[in-house]
Design a protein around this motif. Structure first.
Motif, PDB file in Angstrom:
ATOM      1  N   ALA A 107       0.338   5.713   0.337  1.00 23.82           N
ATOM      2  CA  ALA A 107      -0.443   6.700   0.877  1.00 23.82           C
ATOM      3  C   ALA A 107      -0.183   7.901   0.357  1.00 23.82           C
ATOM      4  O   ALA A 107       1.198   8.118   0.193  1.00 23.82           O
ATOM      5  CB  ALA A 107      -0.414   6.703   2.353  1.00 23.82           C
ATOM      6  N   SER A 139       0.850  -1.152   0.179  1.00 27.06           N
ATOM      7  CA  SER A 139      -0.220  -0.005  -0.058  1.00 27.06           C
ATOM      8  C   SER A 139       0.808   1.161  -0.015  1.00 27.06           C
ATOM      9  O   SER A 139       1.891   1.306   0.514  1.00 27.06           O
ATOM     10  CB  SER A 139      -0.736   0.025   1.245  1.00 27.06           C
ATOM     11  OG  SER A 139      -1.878  -0.973   1.123  1.00 27.06           O
ATOM     12  N   ASN A 189      -2.523  -0.022   8.103  1.00 26.99           N
ATOM     13  CA  ASN A 189      -2.166  -0.628   7.017  1.00 26.99           C
ATOM     14  C   ASN A 189      -0.749  -1.281   7.159  1.00 26.99           C
ATOM     15  O   ASN A 189       0.280  -0.611   6.918  1.00 26.99           O
ATOM     16  CB  ASN A 189      -2.041   0.105   5.841  1.00 26.99           C
ATOM     17  CG  ASN A 189      -3.403   0.905   5.368  1.00 26.99           C
ATOM     18  OD1 ASN A 189      -4.133   0.546   4.612  1.00 26.99           O
ATOM     19  ND2 ASN A 189      -3.416   2.188   6.177  1.00 26.99           N
ATOM     20  N   LEU A 249       2.054  -1.058   4.532  1.00 24.10           N
ATOM     21  CA  LEU A 249       2.228   0.315   3.892  1.00 24.10           C
ATOM     22  C   LEU A 249       3.738   0.265   3.654  1.00 24.10           C
ATOM     23  O   LEU A 249       4.667   0.000   4.280  1.00 24.10           O
ATOM     24  CB  LEU A 249       2.084   1.242   5.061  1.00 24.10           C
ATOM     25  CG  LEU A 249       2.177   2.798   4.666  1.00 24.10           C
ATOM     26  CD1 LEU A 249       1.147   3.202   3.574  1.00 24.10           C
ATOM     27  CD2 LEU A 249       2.317   3.594   5.966  1.00 24.10           C
TER      28      LEU A 249
END
Length: 355
Positions: free
Chosen positions: A186, A184, A241, A244
């Motif tokens: 962001a 992930s 997450n 991440l």
């Protein structure tokens, strides 16, 4: 001055405006006042010659108030230029106004147009701001947007990065730096109210989808360029997450994100890319918390804005309105430029108040 006013057939206030080179006095009236002042011995031939020349434009720069170090640096540099300008150069002022507030920006544009012949401002793309821009432009005030644009016929030019290209560049770097190239990523931004942030997000998402399909983008968090909000958002992103692998700070105040990464022992593990080379991002690059900074030289922004306002009507008519090409600098730890040591700029108390 009363004698000059009587001889020129004008009010005392008009004489004051002419001698102090304020806007709003007709050329014929200026000539009459100066001739009367010379004939009465109120001024010397040299002073008469100086004041007879075209008045340099009054220029105001409007920037968002807050904890964004890059915008504070930009404001300090504007004020440093203002403090060192000769009396015959264009008068220059800088004001910080309420951030992310279209009504406050529109009010500031109208207020400062009373003094300023030209206003450079970081735009919020909003109907209130567009209306204010159109109104003051019709009244003769020239407008230039910096850092974030307001595509509207009332502004002469935008001076800043191609923000969609900046977002794509950040996605390219983050995608190449992430190993393994999955997980992930962001985005943290100031606000989509700033077109610059929306365009960076759009460019980032487009490139990630095209070139790095194994990276899952988490919806953008708006931290309003506030280090404490960015800190809390980052803590939440890390907690929610586990996979991440990267963060792109679309706006400013990267130190808040870095603080959360250090506290959760993620500094150097999560790829971190942001904007604006300042004392804080420089330190974060050196210590390895940040991987890359996309920068636009604040000195060049100021220089280009002032140059725009110096253009004559003939030069303006031959200029294509729109985005003036602006160089994007990619700063890594290994190519950090030398620190520029500048004198401390003391903020003028009244210029740090919102209207």
């Amino acid at each position: 001055m009363a004698d000059v006013a009587k001889a020129a057939g004008v009010s005392l206030a008009t004489v004051d405006r002419v001698l102090n080179r304020r806007k709003g006095v007709k050329t014929r009236t200026v000539e009459r006042v100066l001739k009367a002042a010379l004939d009465l011995g109120y001024m010397s031939e040299g002073e008469y010659e100086r004041l007879s020349k075209p008045r340099p434009p009054n220029i105001t720069v409007l920037l968002p108030m807050g904890t964004n170090p890059y915008l504070r640096l930009l404001g300090e540099k504007v004020r440093a230029v203002a403090d060192t300008r000769s009396r015959d150069a264009a008068p220059l002022r800088c004001f910080f106004i309420e951030s992310f507030d279209a009504a406050a920006l529109a009010a500031a544009i109208r207020h400062h147009a009373r003094w300023a012949d030209g206003i450079a401002f970081m735009a919020i793309d909003h109907p209130l701001v567009r209306e204010a821009a159109e109104e003051v432009s019709a009244g003769g005030t020239r407008l230039v947007t910096i850092v974030s644009d307001l595509p509207h016929p009332s502004r002469e030019a935008y001076i800043g990065l191609d923000n969609q290209a900046a977002g794509r560049t950040a996605a390219h770097l983050l995608g190449r730096f992430c190993r393994p190239n999955q997980g992930s990523v962001a985005l943290v931004a100031g606000s989509r109210n700033y077109r610059a942030h929306a365009e960076r997000e759009m460019g980032f998402l487009g490139l990630i989808e095209e070139a790095h399909p194994d990276l899952k983008v988490i919806g953008m968090r708006e931290g309003h360029d506030d280090r404490n909000e960015n800190y809390r958002h980052t803590l939440s992103l890390i907690a929610q997450n586990a996979d991440l692998v990267g963060i792109y700070n679309v706006g400013g105040s990267s130190d808040g994100i870095a603080r959360a990464l250090r506290e959760r022992n993620k500094a150097g593990q999560i790829v971190f890319i942001g904007h604006g080379l300042t004392h804080d991002t420089r330190r974060l690059l050196i210590e390895g918390t940040m991987d890359a900074v996309i920068n636009s030289d604040p000195d060049m922004i100021i220089s280009e804005a002032l140059a725009q306002f110096s253009l004559t009507p003939e030069e303006l008519s031959g200029q294509r309105a729109g985005h003036r090409p602006f160089k994007m600098d990619l700063i890594l730890r290994e190519n950090l430029p030398p620190t520029q040591i500048a004198p401390t700029i003391h903020a003028r108390r009244n210029q740090d108040q919102s209207l």
